[in-house]
Design a protein around this motif. Structure first.
Motif, PDB file in Angstrom:
ATOM      1  N   GLY A  66      32.403  23.432 132.866  1.00  0.00           N
ATOM      2  CA  GLY A  66      32.796  22.608 134.000  1.00  0.00           C
ATOM      3  C   GLY A  66      31.970  22.889 135.240  1.00  0.00           C
ATOM      4  N   ARG A  67      31.586  24.148 135.424  1.00  0.00           N
ATOM      5  CA  ARG A  67      30.757  24.483 136.594  1.00  0.00           C
ATOM      6  C   ARG A  67      29.332  23.965 136.431  1.00  0.00           C
ATOM      7  N   ILE A  68      28.851  23.936 135.223  1.00  0.00           N
ATOM      8  CA  ILE A  68      27.494  23.458 134.976  1.00  0.00           C
ATOM      9  C   ILE A  68      27.407  21.949 135.150  1.00  0.00           C
ATOM     10  N   ASP A  69      28.407  21.237 134.607  1.00  0.00           N
ATOM     11  CA  ASP A  69      28.426  19.773 134.671  1.00  0.00           C
ATOM     12  C   ASP A  69      29.837  19.320 134.319  1.00  0.00           C
ATOM     13  N   ASP A  70      30.499  18.609 135.238  1.00  0.00           N
ATOM     14  CA  ASP A  70      31.889  18.244 134.982  1.00  0.00           C
ATOM     15  C   ASP A  70      32.041  17.182 133.905  1.00  0.00           C
ATOM     16  N   SER A  71      30.927  16.648 133.393  1.00  0.00           N
ATOM     17  CA  SER A  71      30.997  15.712 132.277  1.00  0.00           C
ATOM     18  C   SER A  71      30.345  16.298 131.026  1.00  0.00           C
ATOM     19  N   LEU A  72      30.193  17.619 131.007  1.00  0.00           N
ATOM     20  CA  LEU A  72      29.482  18.261 129.910  1.00  0.00           C
ATOM     21  C   LEU A  72      30.203  18.033 128.589  1.00  0.00           C
ATOM     22  N   ALA A  73      29.452  17.599 127.581  1.00  0.00           N
ATOM     23  CA  ALA A  73      29.974  17.383 126.239  1.00  0.00           C
ATOM     24  C   ALA A  73      29.113  18.188 125.264  1.00  0.00           C
ATOM     25  N   THR A  74      29.336  17.973 123.972  1.00  0.00           N
ATOM     26  CA  THR A  74      28.557  18.712 122.983  1.00  0.00           C
ATOM     27  C   THR A  74      27.700  17.761 122.153  1.00  0.00           C
ATOM     28  N   PRO A  75      26.499  18.199 121.753  1.00  0.00           N
ATOM     29  CA  PRO A  75      25.887  19.439 122.202  1.00  0.00           C
ATOM     30  C   PRO A  75      25.236  19.260 123.575  1.00  0.00           C
ATOM     31  N   THR A  76      25.263  20.300 124.364  1.00  0.00           N
ATOM     32  CA  THR A  76      24.476  20.359 125.590  1.00  0.00           C
ATOM     33  C   THR A  76      23.636  21.624 125.534  1.00  0.00           C
ATOM     34  N   PHE A  77      22.368  21.478 125.866  1.00  0.00           N
ATOM     35  CA  PHE A  77      21.433  22.602 125.866  1.00  0.00           C
ATOM     36  C   PHE A  77      21.013  22.893 127.304  1.00  0.00           C
ATOM     37  N   VAL A  78      20.963  24.166 127.656  1.00  0.00           N
ATOM     38  CA  VAL A  78      20.468  24.581 128.958  1.00  0.00           C
ATOM     39  C   VAL A  78      19.321  25.543 128.715  1.00  0.00           C
ATOM     40  N   VAL A  79      18.125  25.167 129.185  1.00  0.00           N
ATOM     41  CA  VAL A  79      16.926  25.958 128.944  1.00  0.00           C
ATOM     42  C   VAL A  79      16.360  26.391 130.294  1.00  0.00           C
ATOM     43  N   ASN A  80      16.714  27.598 130.696  1.00  0.00           N
ATOM     44  CA  ASN A  80      16.261  28.113 131.997  1.00  0.00           C
ATOM     45  C   ASN A  80      16.485  27.098 133.119  1.00  0.00           C
ATOM     46  N   GLY A  81      17.626  26.447 133.096  1.00  0.00           N
ATOM     47  CA  GLY A  81      17.999  25.530 134.167  1.00  0.00           C
ATOM     48  C   GLY A  81      17.861  24.066 133.828  1.00  0.00           C
ATOM     49  N   GLN A  82      17.018  23.713 132.854  1.00  0.00           N
ATOM     50  CA  GLN A  82      16.890  22.318 132.450  1.00  0.00           C
ATOM     51  C   GLN A  82      17.995  21.981 131.465  1.00  0.00           C
ATOM     52  N   MET A  83      18.697  20.884 131.708  1.00  0.00           N
ATOM     53  CA  MET A  83      19.808  20.484 130.853  1.00  0.00           C
ATOM     54  C   MET A  83      19.413  19.293 129.984  1.00  0.00           C
ATOM     55  N   LEU A  84      19.721  19.403 128.698  1.00  0.00           N
ATOM     56  CA  LEU A  84      19.486  18.309 127.758  1.00  0.00           C
ATOM     57  C   LEU A  84      20.798  18.026 127.047  1.00  0.00           C
ATOM     58  N   LYS A  85      21.209  16.769 127.034  1.00  0.00           N
ATOM     59  CA  LYS A  85      22.485  16.383 126.444  1.00  0.00           C
ATOM     60  C   LYS A  85      22.277  15.602 125.165  1.00  0.00           C
ATOM     61  N   GLY A  86      23.055  15.942 124.148  1.00  0.00           N
ATOM     62  CA  GLY A  86      23.001  15.228 122.893  1.00  0.00           C
ATOM     63  C   GLY A  86      22.019  15.848 121.914  1.00  0.00           C
ATOM     64  N   ALA A  87      21.932  15.246 120.737  1.00  0.00           N
ATOM     65  CA  ALA A  87      21.023  15.720 119.692  1.00  0.00           C
ATOM     66  C   ALA A  87      19.614  15.221 120.021  1.00  0.00           C
ATOM     67  N   VAL A  88      18.963  15.905 120.948  1.00  0.00           N
ATOM     68  CA  VAL A  88      17.690  15.424 121.491  1.00  0.00           C
ATOM     69  C   VAL A  88      16.519  15.660 120.543  1.00  0.00           C
ATOM     70  N   GLY A  89      16.691  16.547 119.560  1.00  0.00           N
ATOM     71  CA  GLY A  89      15.643  16.765 118.570  1.00  0.00           C
ATOM     72  C   GLY A  89      14.731  17.938 118.890  1.00  0.00           C
ATOM     73  N   TYR A  90      14.003  18.340 117.874  1.00  0.00           N
ATOM     74  CA  TYR A  90      13.137  19.521 117.966  1.00  0.00           C
ATOM     75  C   TYR A  90      12.082  19.385 119.064  1.00  0.00           C
ATOM     76  N   ASP A  91      11.399  18.248 119.094  1.00  0.00           N
ATOM     77  CA  ASP A  91      10.284  18.093 120.037  1.00  0.00           C
ATOM     78  C   ASP A  91      10.748  18.223 121.485  1.00  0.00           C
ATOM     79  N   ALA A  92      11.887  17.613 121.816  1.00  0.00           N
ATOM     80  CA  ALA A  92      12.392  17.699 123.191  1.00  0.00           C
ATOM     81  C   ALA A  92      12.794  19.125 123.541  1.00  0.00           C
ATOM     82  N   LEU A  93      13.407  19.819 122.617  1.00  0.00           N
ATOM     83  CA  LEU A  93      13.796  21.202 122.877  1.00  0.00           C
ATOM     84  C   LEU A  93      12.562  22.097 123.013  1.00  0.00           C
ATOM     85  N   LYS A  94      11.595  21.890 122.147  1.00  0.00           N
ATOM     86  CA  LYS A  94      10.357  22.670 122.231  1.00  0.00           C
ATOM     87  C   LYS A  94       9.658  22.433 123.568  1.00  0.00           C
TER      88      LYS A  94
END
Length: 248
Positions: A208-236
């Motif tokens: 809730g502190r990170i994002d009051d609409s946070l759902a799953t999956p949510t990825f946080v990479v050193n501050g960058q937030m990615l929501k949903g099944a974004v895939g390998y390339d986006a995470l890399k």
């Protein structure tokens, strides 16, 4: 209603940014500085926005990025400190990827191979899983069991087997636990114990502190937030961006 309110806030924020940009444009245009009535300023800003509508989504995205970075900085330690063995990778990693997950989430299941591939390809990466059981009673049962397994060093094995079992319920969770080499009486104590309950409450509060609409999956990479099944390339790419920011 909450989504509409958040969207309204975003557009208001974008409009405020637009006012500033419009004022700067007006000042640089050489027009008379004597025009200061509210109606004149509003007209100038309106004309600027109509001529440059692309600033609205740009301003919203910039606003969201700043919110995400601020929330990350304020909660970095809580985010990246794993519960027992609910992590994988390099303990001294230069980049940490945090995944908020739920065992009833099909998109979380879809993301499993992407995380496995990232860990295999990147020896300097650390992944931390945070359980947020938000999709029903089965989610909560599975989350508690996973944290109990984590206390015996078996989080990742449970994680993979539980997702492979399908949507969680009590019978499936029990079957997964029995298939593992665990101290089952201790698992039951931990499932019913305060430490596991506290961890789940803390994860939900953290989400809730990170994002009051946070759902799953949510990825946080050193501050960058990615929501949903974004895939390998986006995470890399997010991991690469984090490394680039650290060097700049």
């Amino acid at each position: 209603m909450q989504n509409n309110n958040r969207l309204a806030v975003s557009f208001v924020t974008a409009a405020v940014v637009a006012v500033g940009i419009g004022s700067l444009w007006y000042a640089q245009s050489g027009a008379s500085p004597r025009i200061s009535r509210k109606a004149d300023v509003e007209a100038i800003v309106r004309d600027y926005i109509l001529e440059h509508p692309e600033i609205i989504p740009q301003a919203i995205e910039r606003y969201r990025e700043k919110q995400s970075q601020g929330a990350y900085a304020a909660n970095k330690e809580a985010l990246e400190k794993p519960f027992a063995s609910a992590w994988a990778g390099d303990p001294k990693a230069d980049v940490t990827l945090v995944m908020f997950t739920d065992y009833a989430c099909g998109y979380c299941r879809t993301s499993l191979p992407d995380i496995d591939r990232l860990l295999a390809d990147d020896p300097k990466l650390k992944v931390v899983w945070r359980e947020i059981p938000i999709l029903g009673p089965g989610s909560e049962i599975a989350a508690k069991a996973s944290l109990a397994a984590a206390r015996q060093g078996a989080f990742r094995e449970f994680h993979q087997k539980m997702f492979a079992a399908g949507r969680p319920d009590g019978d499936k969770v029990s079957a997964v636990l029995r298939s593992m080499k665990l101290n089952l009486p201790q698992v039951q104590k931990d499932v019913d114990g305060e430490e596991v309950a506290t961890e789940i409450r803390a994860n939900l509060a953290l989400a809730g502190r990170i994002d009051d609409s946070l759902a799953t999956p949510t990825f946080v990479v050193n501050g960058q937030m990615l929501k949903g099944a974004v895939g390998y390339d986006a995470l890399k790419q997010a991991v690469a961006d984090a490394r680039a920011r650290a060097k700049s």
